[in-house]
Structure formats: structure tokens, C-alpha cells
Design a protein around this motif. Sequence first.
Motif, PDB file in Angstrom:
ATOM      1  N   LEU A 183       0.871  -1.168   0.000  1.00 15.07           N
ATOM      2  CA  LEU A 183       0.000   0.000   0.000  1.00 15.07           C
ATOM      3  C   LEU A 183       0.902   1.209   0.000  1.00 15.07           C
ATOM      4  N   ARG A 184       0.502   2.230  -0.730  1.00 17.91           N
ATOM      5  CA  ARG A 184       1.278   3.468  -0.698  1.00 17.91           C
ATOM      6  C   ARG A 184       0.354   4.551  -0.153  1.00 17.91           C
ATOM      7  N   LEU A 185       0.720   5.105   0.965  1.00 23.26           N
ATOM      8  CA  LEU A 185      -0.117   6.146   1.560  1.00 23.26           C
ATOM      9  C   LEU A 185       0.128   7.475   0.835  1.00 23.26           C
ATOM     10  N   THR A 186      -0.868   8.352   0.878  1.00 23.32           N
ATOM     11  CA  THR A 186      -0.775   9.599   0.116  1.00 23.32           C
ATOM     12  C   THR A 186       0.339  10.516   0.628  1.00 23.32           C
ATOM     13  N   ARG A 187       0.637  10.402   1.911  1.00 27.18           N
ATOM     14  CA  ARG A 187       1.711  11.212   2.502  1.00 27.18           C
ATOM     15  C   ARG A 187       2.241  10.483   3.735  1.00 27.18           C
ATOM     16  N   ASN A 188       3.175  11.097   4.433  1.00 24.94           N
ATOM     17  CA  ASN A 188       3.711  10.486   5.639  1.00 24.94           C
ATOM     18  C   ASN A 188       2.726  10.685   6.804  1.00 24.94           C
ATOM     19  N   PHE A 189       2.030   9.607   7.168  1.00 23.30           N
ATOM     20  CA  PHE A 189       1.046   9.696   8.255  1.00 23.30           C
ATOM     21  C   PHE A 189       1.646   9.292   9.593  1.00 23.30           C
ATOM     22  N   GLY A 190       2.854   8.785   9.583  1.00 25.74           N
ATOM     23  CA  GLY A 190       3.486   8.322  10.821  1.00 25.74           C
ATOM     24  C   GLY A 190       3.376   6.813  10.940  1.00 25.74           C
ATOM     25  N   LYS A 191       4.340   6.244  11.663  1.00 27.80           N
ATOM     26  CA  LYS A 191       4.435   4.786  11.765  1.00 27.80           C
ATOM     27  C   LYS A 191       3.155   4.134  12.289  1.00 27.80           C
TER      28      LYS A 191
ATOM     29  N   ALA B 163      20.733   0.435   7.389  1.00 22.88           N
ATOM     30  CA  ALA B 163      21.191   1.634   6.663  1.00 22.88           C
ATOM     31  C   ALA B 163      20.348   2.808   7.085  1.00 22.88           C
ATOM     32  N   GLY B 164      20.805   3.998   6.721  1.00 25.07           N
ATOM     33  CA  GLY B 164      20.037   5.209   7.036  1.00 25.07           C
ATOM     34  C   GLY B 164      20.003   5.461   8.522  1.00 25.07           C
ATOM     35  N   GLN B 165      19.154   6.383   8.917  1.00 28.43           N
ATOM     36  CA  GLN B 165      19.042   6.624  10.358  1.00 28.43           C
ATOM     37  C   GLN B 165      17.584   6.774  10.755  1.00 28.43           C
ATOM     38  N   SER B 166      17.345   6.620  12.057  1.00 30.69           N
ATOM     39  CA  SER B 166      15.978   6.678  12.544  1.00 30.69           C
ATOM     40  C   SER B 166      15.335   7.998  12.135  1.00 30.69           C
ATOM     41  N   THR B 167      14.076   7.887  11.689  1.00 33.98           N
ATOM     42  CA  THR B 167      13.405   9.107  11.249  1.00 33.98           C
ATOM     43  C   THR B 167      12.588   9.712  12.381  1.00 33.98           C
ATOM     44  N   TRP B 168      12.759   9.138  13.574  1.00 35.91           N
ATOM     45  CA  TRP B 168      12.026   9.660  14.731  1.00 35.91           C
ATOM     46  C   TRP B 168      12.840  10.787  15.359  1.00 35.91           C
ATOM     47  N   SER B 169      12.367  11.995  15.184  1.00 34.56           N
ATOM     48  CA  SER B 169      13.054  13.111  15.817  1.00 34.56           C
ATOM     49  C   SER B 169      12.639  13.145  17.288  1.00 34.56           C
ATOM     50  N   VAL B 170      13.352  13.951  18.074  1.00 34.36           N
ATOM     51  CA  VAL B 170      13.015  14.072  19.500  1.00 34.36           C
ATOM     52  C   VAL B 170      11.565  14.534  19.627  1.00 34.36           C
ATOM     53  N   LEU B 171      11.167  15.452  18.738  1.00 33.63           N
ATOM     54  CA  LEU B 171       9.812  16.001  18.786  1.00 33.63           C
ATOM     55  C   LEU B 171       8.768  14.919  18.506  1.00 33.63           C
ATOM     56  N   LYS B 172       9.064  14.037  17.509  1.00 35.41           N
ATOM     57  CA  LYS B 172       8.136  12.953  17.163  1.00 35.41           C
ATOM     58  C   LYS B 172       7.981  11.985  18.336  1.00 35.41           C
TER      59      LYS B 172
END
Length: 341
Positions: free
Chosen positions: A77-85, A213-222
Motif C-alpha cells: 500500500l502506498r499512503l498519500t503522505r507520511n502519516f506516521g508509523k 542503513a540510514g538513520q531513525s526518522t524519529w526526531s526528539v519532537l516525534k
Amino acid sequence: MDESQEIRTDPRPPVLSIVMPVFREGAQLASFLSAVRSATEQCNLPHELLLVDDGSPDDTWLVIEAEVTNGRLLRALRLTRNFGKESALCAGLEHAQGDAVIVMDADGQHPPSLIPDMVSLWQSSGADIVEAVKRKRGRESLSSKFGAQLFYFILNRLSGFDFKGASDFKLMNRKAVDAWLKMHERNVFFRGMTVWMGFTTVQIPFEVVPRSAGQSTWSVLKRLKLALVGITAFSSFPLHLVTFAGVVFLGISVLLGLQTLYLKLVGRAVSGFATVILLQLIVGSLLMISLGIIGEYLARIYEEVKGRPRYLVKESIEPNQISSAKETSDRMLGLERHDCS
Ligand code: UDP
Ligand code: MG
């Protein structure tokens, strides 16, 4: 009879769904999927792989499409935008068709090698949920470790549930998934909500490995936002705290008032401009914190009342067959449900 027992006496083998929310995982997704696939095949059960692309801005969706072009069986499924995990997880759980659904991260931190163990523990124990519990948190900064500990300490104390070590890596049987889907709140806290349901749960320890790979996309604010959702969704204690603080301060004020009156009567008026300013600052900040706490709950209520969907689907990939077992795929096609989004 317990539904999990029903599944075991069913002559057809149970179907396994692996659900993964993916966001900006293009770099390592293909190799991770092959690890998941080989681990899943060890279970000898018909299975489906369901990926939810949470509006990734990178090539994640292209990687998923390439997998399908290369003949790999998966649903996406591809969501329309980033809705969060958490929202992506909802989408995955609503669309998964298996008798058992394994939810896991796609960044390699949840080891695919645990899948066969989780499935066999599910089959042997008859439990509704098999929860992979972090034995050791992966390499994390001290602040993130401390933050997580503080959050779980507060949450456990306030809610009365034990969330310690809870992770988003779990197997849920159909009964647990269906019950979970009946919870329609917009502010989703997946691991908390599964603990809240109270189904029979067995635990299996695992060690969080570093991201592939990459890094966590969870910022402190999230993270802070999720912590707030978790706490406000599971406890109204902070609201009572406001009342309690009010009562305590009222008591102190009465005592101070009496003392002032007494001193005035005996001819010694209270002096001190600084004391007045200090008191004003204390009361002012307490009032603001109290309003903030009430505001947090109001915001949650506001979001719930609007009743917006938790996610929207832009496009999807639905192959005509889900696992190698033809009989099972026929059954699963018969199971096709409506898009709940
Ligand atoms: N993820 C997602 N949407 C987001 C952020 C993350 O679907 O907005 C996915 C991500 O692709 C991964 C999982 O959620 O599969 C866990 O994310 P991450 O590794 O960033 O979180 P952490 O492990 O640091 O808690
Ligand atoms: Mg991760």
C-alpha cells in the motif's frame, strides 16, 4: 472454545501475514526483504508480505515495484503522505488477511530470524499474541535511553499496565487483530493498545540490532509527541494532578493568609516585595502547566471528534495469488475485505 485452538484444529494450515511499515528505507529494503522471505519460508506456512509505504520521499516505492517486477510476491500500500508509523501500522493491520499477523520494522532492527521462533511459539502455546521483548536496547544515545526509561516509568505508574520492554515486533492472531481493529481512536499507540486488550501473551526475547542503513526518522519532537499520545491515551491522572495541585496550593494560601493576619494583629506586617514576585511566578507557571495539560487532552478529544481517517491510500499492489499454496490463495481471495480507510 478459544479461537486460537480453533485455528489449530482447522485442517487448513494457518496463513501468516508479515506487515511492515516502511518510510525512507529504499537503500536497504531489497536485502531486508530477502532475509524476511527466507525466514518466513522456514515456517512452512502459506504467507503474504504486506508493505505499507508511509509516503516515503525516496525510492522506497520504486524498490517495492521492482520487487514485484522481478516476480516476488508481495502486497503493498502506498499512503498519500507520511502519516506516521502508527497510522501505517493501522493500514497494514486493516489490510492483512492472515490468521496470524507479524508486525515488524523494515529497518533491520527487528531480526527476521526470530519469525520462525515466534510462529512455533504461537502454535505451541496457543497464545493470542507473541511479543518480542527487547532484551537489550540497541545502540542508542544516553538521552534516548534515559528518555525511554522515564517514559515507561511514568506510563506504567499512571496507567497501571506494564509496558516495559514492549516493542512493535509482535505476532497477533486473527482474534487479537480483529479486536485491535475495533479500537477506532485517531491517536494510535500500537504497543500500548495491544497490552490494553489483555489477550494471552507470551514473550520472546530479542536483541535490537543497529539499523541496516540510514538513520531513525524519529526526531526528539516525534518521540515526545508519541509519548504524550501514550500517556494521555492511557491515563487521565495528569488531569487529576491539576486539581490536586490546586487543592494543595489553596491549603498553602490559607495557611499563609492566617499567618499574615496573625502577624498584622500582633503589629508586625509581612514585608518583602521579592516574596510576592516569587509567589506570582510560581502560581503563574503552575497555571500555565495546568492549562497545558488540559490542552493536551482537549487536543486529543478534538482530533478524535473530527473522525478523520487514520490514513489515505494513494495506490496499491495486489497480486492475484498470495502464497505458493493454491488452495490457500483461493481462500484468501475469498477473504478480500473492503478498504477501511
Ligand atoms: N516508519 C514509518 N513512518 C514514519 C517513521 C518510520 O513507517 O514516519 C517505519 C520505518 O520505516 C521502520 C519503522 O517505522 O520500518 C521504525 O522506524 P525507525 O527505525 O525510524 O524508528 P526507531 O527504530 O528508531 O524507533
Ligand atoms: Mg528502527
